[in-house]
Motif scaffolding. Structure first.
Motif, mmCIF file in Angstrom:
data_model
loop_
_atom_site.group_PDB
_atom_site.id
_atom_site.type_symbol
_atom_site.label_atom_id
_atom_site.label_comp_id
_atom_site.label_asym_id
_atom_site.label_seq_id
_atom_site.Cartn_x
_atom_site.Cartn_y
_atom_site.Cartn_z
ATOM 1 N N ARG A 54 23.356 136.784 11.902
ATOM 2 C CA ARG A 54 24.097 135.542 11.698
ATOM 3 C C ARG A 54 24.661 135.004 13.010
ATOM 4 O O ARG A 54 24.549 133.813 13.311
ATOM 5 N N ILE A 55 25.272 135.880 13.803
ATOM 6 C CA ILE A 55 25.904 135.367 15.020
ATOM 7 C C ILE A 55 24.870 135.018 16.088
ATOM 8 O O ILE A 55 25.013 134.016 16.795
ATOM 9 N N LEU A 56 23.807 135.813 16.197
ATOM 10 C CA LEU A 56 22.803 135.523 17.215
ATOM 11 C C LEU A 56 21.978 134.296 16.856
ATOM 12 O O LEU A 56 21.641 133.495 17.736
ATOM 13 N N SER A 57 21.670 134.126 15.591
ATOM 14 C CA SER A 57 20.958 132.917 15.189
ATOM 15 C C SER A 57 21.783 131.681 15.511
ATOM 16 O O SER A 57 21.261 130.683 16.031
ATOM 17 N N HIS A 58 23.068 131.748 15.241
ATOM 18 C CA HIS A 58 23.964 130.629 15.512
ATOM 19 C C HIS A 58 24.083 130.381 17.012
ATOM 20 O O HIS A 58 24.021 129.231 17.473
ATOM 21 N N LEU A 59 24.272 131.453 17.773
ATOM 22 C CA LEU A 59 24.403 131.316 19.223
ATOM 23 C C LEU A 59 23.121 130.775 19.844
ATOM 24 O O LEU A 59 23.161 129.871 20.691
ATOM 25 N N GLU A 60 21.993 131.320 19.441
ATOM 26 C CA GLU A 60 20.725 130.908 20.044
ATOM 27 C C GLU A 60 20.415 129.447 19.755
ATOM 28 O O GLU A 60 19.895 128.732 20.617
ATOM 29 N N THR A 61 20.747 128.986 18.561
ATOM 30 C CA THR A 61 20.570 127.571 18.246
ATOM 31 C C THR A 61 21.468 126.709 19.128
ATOM 32 O O THR A 61 21.034 125.669 19.655
ATOM 33 N N THR A 103 34.200 142.163 6.899
ATOM 34 C CA THR A 103 33.113 141.896 7.838
ATOM 35 C C THR A 103 32.717 140.429 7.795
ATOM 36 O O THR A 103 32.520 139.794 8.842
ATOM 37 N N ALA A 104 32.603 139.877 6.592
ATOM 38 C CA ALA A 104 32.245 138.466 6.450
ATOM 39 C C ALA A 104 33.280 137.570 7.135
ATOM 40 O O ALA A 104 32.926 136.575 7.789
ATOM 41 N N LYS A 105 34.546 137.918 7.005
ATOM 42 C CA LYS A 105 35.614 137.141 7.647
ATOM 43 C C LYS A 105 35.510 137.215 9.170
ATOM 44 O O LYS A 105 35.664 136.206 9.871
ATOM 45 N N ALA A 106 35.237 138.414 9.693
ATOM 46 C CA ALA A 106 35.109 138.577 11.143
ATOM 47 C C ALA A 106 33.895 137.836 11.683
ATOM 48 O O ALA A 106 33.939 137.241 12.765
ATOM 49 N N VAL A 107 32.798 137.855 10.931
ATOM 50 C CA VAL A 107 31.594 137.121 11.342
ATOM 51 C C VAL A 107 31.866 135.620 11.325
ATOM 52 O O VAL A 107 31.482 134.893 12.256
ATOM 53 N N ALA A 108 32.534 135.151 10.282
ATOM 54 C CA ALA A 108 32.853 133.721 10.189
ATOM 55 C C ALA A 108 33.729 133.277 11.360
ATOM 56 O O ALA A 108 33.552 132.180 11.907
ATOM 57 N N SER A 109 34.672 134.120 11.768
ATOM 58 C CA SER A 109 35.529 133.805 12.907
ATOM 59 C C SER A 109 34.707 133.715 14.194
ATOM 60 O O SER A 109 34.928 132.827 15.027
ATOM 61 N N PHE A 110 33.756 134.612 14.338
ATOM 62 C CA PHE A 110 32.894 134.612 15.520
ATOM 63 C C PHE A 110 32.049 133.340 15.557
ATOM 64 O O PHE A 110 31.918 132.684 16.601
ATOM 65 N N VAL A 111 31.470 132.980 14.426
ATOM 66 C CA VAL A 111 30.652 131.778 14.345
ATOM 67 C C VAL A 111 31.485 130.532 14.657
ATOM 68 O O VAL A 111 31.019 129.600 15.329
ATOM 69 N N MET A 113 33.990 130.428 16.667
ATOM 70 C CA MET A 113 34.164 130.397 18.118
ATOM 71 C C MET A 113 32.954 129.753 18.786
ATOM 72 O O MET A 113 33.096 128.938 19.716
ATOM 73 N N ILE A 114 31.763 130.116 18.333
ATOM 74 C CA ILE A 114 30.545 129.518 18.884
ATOM 75 C C ILE A 114 30.555 128.003 18.674
ATOM 76 O O ILE A 114 30.273 127.229 19.601
ATOM 77 N N ASP A 115 30.888 127.586 17.462
ATOM 78 C CA ASP A 115 30.906 126.155 17.154
ATOM 79 C C ASP A 115 31.914 125.409 18.016
ATOM 80 O O ASP A 115 31.633 124.296 18.499
ATOM 81 N N ASP A 116 33.075 126.016 18.220
ATOM 82 C CA ASP A 116 34.115 125.368 19.012
ATOM 83 C C ASP A 116 33.674 125.203 20.468
ATOM 84 O O ASP A 116 33.862 124.133 21.071
ATOM 85 N N LEU A 117 33.073 126.262 21.029
ATOM 86 C CA LEU A 117 32.615 126.165 22.418
ATOM 87 C C LEU A 117 31.442 125.195 22.548
ATOM 88 O O LEU A 117 31.362 124.450 23.529
ATOM 89 N N LYS A 118 30.552 125.210 21.583
ATOM 90 C CA LYS A 118 29.421 124.270 21.632
ATOM 91 C C LYS A 118 29.913 122.841 21.702
ATOM 92 O O LYS A 118 29.365 122.008 22.431
ATOM 93 N N LYS A 119 30.976 122.536 20.971
ATOM 94 C CA LYS A 119 31.503 121.174 20.907
ATOM 95 C C LYS A 119 32.345 120.817 22.122
ATOM 96 O O LYS A 119 32.226 119.705 22.660
ATOM 97 N N HIS A 120 33.187 121.751 22.571
ATOM 98 C CA HIS A 120 34.194 121.410 23.578
ATOM 99 C C HIS A 120 33.924 121.979 24.974
ATOM 100 O O HIS A 120 34.434 121.434 25.958
ATOM 101 N N ASP A 121 33.159 123.070 25.069
ATOM 102 C CA ASP A 121 32.967 123.721 26.375
ATOM 103 C C ASP A 121 31.663 124.519 26.371
ATOM 104 O O ASP A 121 31.676 125.745 26.428
ATOM 105 N N PRO A 122 30.511 123.837 26.283
ATOM 106 C CA PRO A 122 29.238 124.541 26.105
ATOM 107 C C PRO A 122 28.895 125.540 27.209
ATOM 108 O O PRO A 122 28.237 126.543 26.928
ATOM 109 N N THR A 123 29.345 125.296 28.424
ATOM 110 C CA THR A 123 29.045 126.250 29.494
ATOM 111 C C THR A 123 29.589 127.631 29.162
ATOM 112 O O THR A 123 28.983 128.655 29.505
ATOM 113 N N SER A 124 30.720 127.685 28.469
ATOM 114 C CA SER A 124 31.344 128.964 28.141
ATOM 115 C C SER A 124 30.549 129.779 27.126
ATOM 116 O O SER A 124 30.817 130.972 26.952
ATOM 117 N N LEU A 125 29.568 129.157 26.482
ATOM 118 C CA LEU A 125 28.679 129.921 25.604
ATOM 119 C C LEU A 125 27.990 131.040 26.384
ATOM 120 O O LEU A 125 27.589 132.056 25.803
#
Length: 214
Positions: A54-61, A103-111, A113-125
């Motif tokens: 879940r997290i890698l698919s989201h990050l890679e996209t 685990t689902a809650k921790a994964v959702a929090s991680f995802v 974070m990815i969404d927030d950085l993608k929108k506001h600070d993509p370099t930090s990905l």
């Protein structure tokens, strides 16, 4: 590159040194202890693969669709791990696995974070990518222990942990070089390091929840 920039610590050296406490906490999350000291069960492993899928698919996209020039200079499709995780889950848990609530809650929090950085600070990905790409180094040590405890074979359930074969060190060295060349002097070094710290903390939360289901 100017002399002033060249005198600054390399972002890769900063990532290694400044994230060390966060890295150590993630290593002691519980899942890693099960792998290294015994006690790993298939349910732990499949939950781990599911969470990472879940997290890698989201990050890679996020990385492959980013217009950020620094990200574009570092990302390439040979870094993608989601297909290997798909193959492992297809072999070990067709139809998927329901993660426990923690685990689902921790994964959702991680995802998130990815969404927030993608929108506001993509370099930090790239801070997230650094942590997950670097985990291939430790994964090469964990792989034979996982195989032994769960009775897995090279082509069944170990695609993610064997994604680079015997080229793990070579591949990570190339990644380090690419990221250093692209990120040094970008002005985003501090933010990349902070994102890496947050990534280790997020990884720790996920792995702890997997190893300690409620």
């Amino acid at each position: 590159m100017s002399s002033a920039i060249s005198e600054l610590p390399c972002v890769m050296d900063r990532l290694r040194s400044e994230t060390r406490p966060h890295h150590d906490r993630a290593e002691q999350s519980g899942f890693g202890t099960l792998v290294m000291e015994g006690g790993l069960q298939m349910e732990h492993y499949v939950a781990h693969l599911t969470a990472w899928r879940r997290i890698l698919s989201h990050l890679e996209t996020a990385l492959r669709t980013s217009s950020d020039q620094v990200v574009q200079a570092v990302w390439h499709e040979e870094l993608a791990k989601a297909p290997a995780l798909d193959a492992d889950l297809d072999a070990l848990s067709p139809g998927g696995l329901h993660l426990n609530d923690a685990t689902a809650k921790a994964v959702a929090s991680f995802v998130s974070m990815i969404d927030d950085l993608k929108k506001h600070d993509p370099t930090s990905l790239l801070g997230i990518l650094y942590v997950l790409e670097g985990s291939t180094m430790g994964g090469s040590v964990m792989k034979p222990r996982i195989a032994d405890q769960l009775g897995l074979e090279e082509d069944r359930g170990l695609n993610y942990y064997g994604v680079y074969g015997n080229q793990v060190g070579v591949r990570f060295k190339a990644f380090r070089s690419s990221m250093a060349e692209s990120a040094n002097g970008s002005g985003a070094e501090d933010r990349i390091v902070e994102a890496a710290k947050s990534t280790f903390d997020g990884v720790s939360d996920i792995l702890f929840a997997i190893a300690n289901p409620e």
